[in-house]
Design a protein around this motif. Structure first.
Motif, short mmCIF file in Angstrom:
data_model
loop_
_atom_site.label_atom_id
_atom_site.label_comp_id
_atom_site.label_asym_id
_atom_site.label_seq_id
_atom_site.Cartn_x
_atom_site.Cartn_y
_atom_site.Cartn_z
N LEU A 84 0.81 -1.22 0.00
CA LEU A 84 0.00 0.00 0.00
C LEU A 84 0.85 1.26 0.00
N ARG A 87 -0.18 3.99 -2.46
CA ARG A 87 -1.50 4.59 -2.28
C ARG A 87 -1.57 5.43 -1.01
N TRP A 88 -0.96 4.94 0.06
CA TRP A 88 -0.95 5.69 1.33
C TRP A 88 0.48 5.77 1.86
#
Length: 408
Positions: A84, A87-88
């Motif tokens: 992730l 994305r984050w």
């Protein structure tokens, strides 16, 4: 062009061209489409996080059983969370760095998250995140003391590791920005070259075709207003119309040929059609005389370089065309003089038209085009009426002492 504020470390005039993820204004949680290269990098980052986590297993062997279970679960979850990171990135870094203040097995994911933030976010974001990483070292050193190395030495080693990872990410970010800016400069340079080439072809087409079409209109007007002219004069005017129409088609064909062979991927070795020089100026004046104009030429510079002579020829040609269109056939005087090192000048003057001018449509851009041509050649052009009732066009072009290959 509007420039956004607060985007650091970028070449200013190309900030608009960079993707949002590189500029650092991408929103947390936005969907990311990975390329093949991105998949390879993400797999490598996942393996690095897993490798660092496995190395930390030895450090937790003496912890209580519940704590070991928590360490293993959090370590596994942090490694999975590495997927992730695009994305984050900031959120992942904040969570993993906070947990790494005590949990040993989260360290691998925290290192990858810190590196990701350094690459994908500007200093105003990555700087505080790095500061948080340094702050979390303090509780970690006290809660996780090492048996074979002192707290000071271990803390300095970890601080150096964090700063090295952050610096590595900054270097990669700067390199990506440089590559993007160079690409944009290349694209802008290519677009500017295309624009200049289009303007050059348009200027050449205007200078050539305006002269030919005005000659056609002049002879056609003579036939229209003198239908009872002798057969010889009618035949002469018809022959002039045919000749100028043929020359206009030749000129148009030449310009179209330049356009066709200037497209990317085609053979650019096709030679250009012969261009007029200063030596062709008497022929131009004679052609205007045959069309009925009263033109007097005073030529005192015959050995000018081809490029310089061509520019001056086009200026005189367009000026004669304007005189023919707007001055109604009044006498025109052309004076050309110059010398190497002093420049080449041309003066075209005619009385303000008292006869009926030719009714020819135009874009009102002839004199503007002449001014642009003179300025591109490094010279000047002045035009306007004089107090004694004449219209004068004066052009001056530099003639250097040493003529370059481009001028010749």
């Amino acid at each position: 062009m509007t420039r956004a504020r607060g985007r650091d470390d970028l070449v200013p005039e190309y900030r608009w061209a960079l993707p949002s993820v590189l500029l650092g204004d991408g929103r947390e949680g936005r969907r990311v489409r990975r390329s093949l290269r991105d998949w390879i990098v993400d797999i490598a980052m996942f393996l690095i996080a897993c490798g660092i986590t496995l190395l930390g297993l030895e450090e937790i062997q003496h912890d209580p059983e519940p704590l070991i279970a928590v360490e293993q679960v959090m370590g596994a979850l942090s490694c999975v969370a590495v997927w992730l990171r695009r994305r984050w990135p900031v959120g992942l870094a904040l969570v993993t760095l906070t947990l790494s203040a005590y949990l040993e097995l989260v360290g691998g994911a925290s290192i990858v998250a810190l590196f990701t933030v350094a690459v994908h976010r500007p200093f105003k974001v990555s700087g505080p995140v790095t500061l948080l990483a340094l702050i979390t070292l303090v509780p970690y050193l006290f809660l996780r003391p090492q048996s074979d190395i002192g707290p000071l030495e271990w803390g300095l080693l970890l601080m150096a590791l964090i700063l090295t990872i952050y610096a590595w990410g900054i270097v990669i970010r700067a390199r990506r920005q440089l590559i993007w800016s160079l690409r944009q400069r290349a694209d802008i340079a290519a677009a500017e070259a295309k624009r200049l080439e289009r303007e050059r072809i348009a200027r050449e087409m205007h200078d050539v075709l305006a002269h030919r079409i005005s000659m056609l209109s002049l002879h056609a007007g003579a036939l229209e207003f003198r239908p009872d002219a002798p057969a010889g004069e009618i035949a002469k005017a018809a022959g002039a119309i045919r000749a100028n129409a043929h020359l206009a088609l030749q000129d148009l064909r030449g310009v179209i040929g330049v356009l066709r062979h200037s497209r990317p991927g085609e053979d650019d070795t096709v030679p250009d059609r012969p261009q007029p020089t200063l030596a062709d100026l008497p022929a131009l004046v004679e052609e205007c005389r045959q069309a009925g104009m009263d033109v007097r030429l005073d030529l005192r510079a015959e050995d000018a370089p081809e490029g310089l002579g061509r520019n001056l020829y086009r200026i005189v040609q367009e000026t004669l065309t304007n005189a023919r269109k707007h001055a109604g056939g009044v006498p025109v005087t052309v004076t050309v003089a110059g010398a190497r090192g002093k420049g080449l000048s041309a003066e075209v003057r005619n009385p303000l038209g008292s006869r009926r001018p030719l009714r020819l449509p135009g874009a009102k851009a002839g004199l503007i085009g002449l001014t642009e041509r003179a300025e591109l050649a490094g010279g000047t052009l002045e035009h306007g009426p004089t107090p004694d009732g004449e219209f004068v066009v004066r052009a001056w072009l530099p003639w250097p002492v040493e003529t370059t290959l481009e001028d010749a």
